[in-house]
Design an enzyme around this catalytic site. Structure first.
Site, mmCIF file in Angstrom:
data_model
loop_
_atom_site.group_PDB
_atom_site.id
_atom_site.type_symbol
_atom_site.label_atom_id
_atom_site.label_comp_id
_atom_site.label_asym_id
_atom_site.label_seq_id
_atom_site.Cartn_x
_atom_site.Cartn_y
_atom_site.Cartn_z
ATOM 1 N N CYS A 103 -4.655 2.253 -3.800
ATOM 2 C CA CYS A 103 -3.445 2.799 -3.159
ATOM 3 C C CYS A 103 -2.291 1.808 -3.235
ATOM 4 C CB CYS A 103 -3.728 3.186 -1.704
ATOM 5 S SG CYS A 103 -4.890 4.544 -1.531
ATOM 6 N N LYS B 89 -10.755 -0.927 9.782
ATOM 7 C CA LYS B 89 -10.861 -2.194 9.054
ATOM 8 C C LYS B 89 -11.185 -3.363 9.996
ATOM 9 C CE LYS B 89 -7.453 -0.587 5.677
ATOM 10 N NZ LYS B 89 -8.359 -0.119 4.614
ATOM 11 N N GLN C 72 -4.585 -5.415 6.813
ATOM 12 C CA GLN C 72 -5.512 -6.382 6.229
ATOM 13 C C GLN C 72 -5.472 -7.731 6.950
ATOM 14 O OE1 GLN C 72 -7.737 -5.687 3.937
ATOM 15 N NE2 GLN C 72 -7.027 -3.608 3.563
ATOM 16 N N ASP D 172 3.028 -4.503 8.214
ATOM 17 C CA ASP D 172 1.764 -3.820 7.967
ATOM 18 C C ASP D 172 0.667 -4.874 8.066
ATOM 19 O OD1 ASP D 172 -0.556 -2.844 6.828
ATOM 20 O OD2 ASP D 172 0.407 -2.009 5.046
ATOM 21 N N HIS E 125 0.868 -1.178 0.000
ATOM 22 C CA HIS E 125 0.000 0.000 0.000
ATOM 23 C C HIS E 125 0.907 1.230 0.000
ATOM 24 C CE1 HIS E 125 -2.845 2.984 1.613
ATOM 25 N NE2 HIS E 125 -3.828 2.141 1.322
#
Length: 422
Positions: free
Chosen positions: A379, A239, A216, A213, A132
């Protein structure tokens, strides 16, 4: 225990509404997940009954607000299996968390005892090609500020390993010159779940810091920072069925304690004089100013909610959905999956392209049927460049998604093709 999806859906008030006179089919959870009533109530109750600033007042409301805010920190620490609550830093979102790290690293040259974080010419920062933009741009900027070199592990754009990292490049790109390896656990554009342990092991072997990261990953699978072995892990609240405006950075305490601050202001200080300032211990060193109090409290409620459902059950539910959706979408002529076409090591996010139809047109026509998907480069523009497409249509699932909704998506895609065949 199997996830009771119909019972879960009743917890989300927005799922009962209609769009363009059609029942809402929400397939954009990778963008932002919907909120259960428990989260909505937690934030509303805080504002209605307990609102005050934290750590600044001895009155009752101030104590209640502080306890609620710090209680949310405890919940997040337990959710991540963090060794200490003092390793949990609240930020505005994961973008802010990653920028906090990048700017703190660049402040190392002026911070006593922070030489281990200092970067300069000859040092390298490594990411992957599927990141991202929030995990690309901060590190590119850091390299520009310090003279370090920016490198990346490429992905396969076609063939049986489409959407996965080039395995041999992990050892080739991460070398003794590497200072930082920052990479996505699960791709927001491809759904790919990366070989996290493999990457962290390689980074450790060369003495590099590792940053994961997990934006997700956090909503979809169990996260255990001790088992992962990374140095830093970040995710975002909106999220994870929580509110927007709050994110989390976890870091090893010994690293946080040695790391320079990024933002200066109230609460992050130990003492301030006209001659200079000393700084608070983590996590408060990195939480300057009035924090996102109500949002953190509501994030704590979201953590309670998914923990109550069971992260392993959530993972199993979404694995089954992903397999079902991949099979169903691949029956549609002239539809190409962008990323892994099998459910192995992949999450509940599927990007696709339809021959002769722009993704924005696909999304707009699906919306007319009440089906919410995202269209664009998500993104993650380098992914689209790798695949040679201007954008993709992305359907992403959550705990409330049903196979009937996937059937509606497939039927909607076929209707889109019919419209453009006229």
């Amino acid at each position: 225990m199997t996830l009771d999806v119909e019972a879960v859906r009743k917890d989300f008030p927005i799922l009962s509404r209609e769009v363009h006179g059609k029942p809402l089919v929400y397939l954009d959870s990778a963008n932002s997940a919907q909120k259960p009533q428990a989260v909505i109530d937690a934030e509303a109750d805080f504002y209605a009954q307990h609102y005050a600033n934290v750590a600044r007042a001895v009155h009752t409301l101030g104590s209640e607000a502080t306890n609620a805010f710090e209680g949310a920190r405890d919940k997040v620490a337990a959710f991540l299996n963090a060794p200490s609550r003092d390793e949990i830093i609240f930020t505005a979102n994961i973008t802010a968390a990653l920028n906090l790290l990048a700017y703190s690293f660049s402040n190392a040259s002026t911070f006593p005892g922070a030489d281990q974080f200092r970067l300069g010419p000859g040092d390298e920062v490594v990411v992957t090609e599927m990141e991202h933009h929030s995990n690309l741009v901060p590190w590119q900027l850091l390299c520009q500020r310090t003279g370090a070199t920016f490198r990346w592990i490429p992905i396969h754009g076609d063939g049986p390993n489409s959407g996965r990292l080039v395995e041999s490049a992990i050892d080739e790109v991460i070398t003794e010159r590497t200072k930082i390896v920052s990479f996505v656990y699960q791709s927001n554009a491809l759904g790919t779940i990366n070989p996290v342990e493999r990457i962290i092991a390689r980074a450790k072997a060369v003495g590099a810091y590792t940053i994961v990261d997990a934006a997700q990953a956090a909503p979809h699978l169990p996260l255990d920072v001790q088992a992962l072995g990374a140095d830093f892990v970040a995710f975002t609240g909106h999220k994870l069925y929580g509110p927007s405006g709050v994110g989390v950075l976890w870091g090893r305490y010994e690293l946080l304690a040695a790391m320079p601050p990024f933002l200066g202001g109230g609460e992050m200080i130990e003492t301030v004089s006209m001659q200079g300032t000393t700084y608070a211990e983590p996590p408060h060193r990195f939480e300057a100013g009035t924090p996102m109090i109500a949002q953190a409290v509501a994030l704590g409620a979201a953590v309670d909610y998914v923990t109550g459902l069971g992260m392993h059950d959530i993972r199993e539910h979404e694995q089954a959905l992903t397999a079902y959706a991949l099979d169903a979408l691949q029956t549609v002529p002239d539809l190409s999956i962008i990323g892994p076409s099998t459910p192995v090591d992949r999450g509940a996010t599927i990007s696709f392209a339809i021959k002769g139809v722009h993704p924005h047109d696909v999304a707009q026509l699906l919306d007319e049927d009440g089906i919410a998907v995202r269209a664009g480069h998500h993104c993650a523009r380098p992914v689209c460049v790798r695949y040679g497409v201007p954008a993709t249509t992305r359907a992403s699932f959550g705990i409330y998604t049903t196979t009937a909704e996937i059937d509606a998506l497939v039927a909607g895609v076929r209707r889109v093709q019919e419209v453009f065949a006229r």
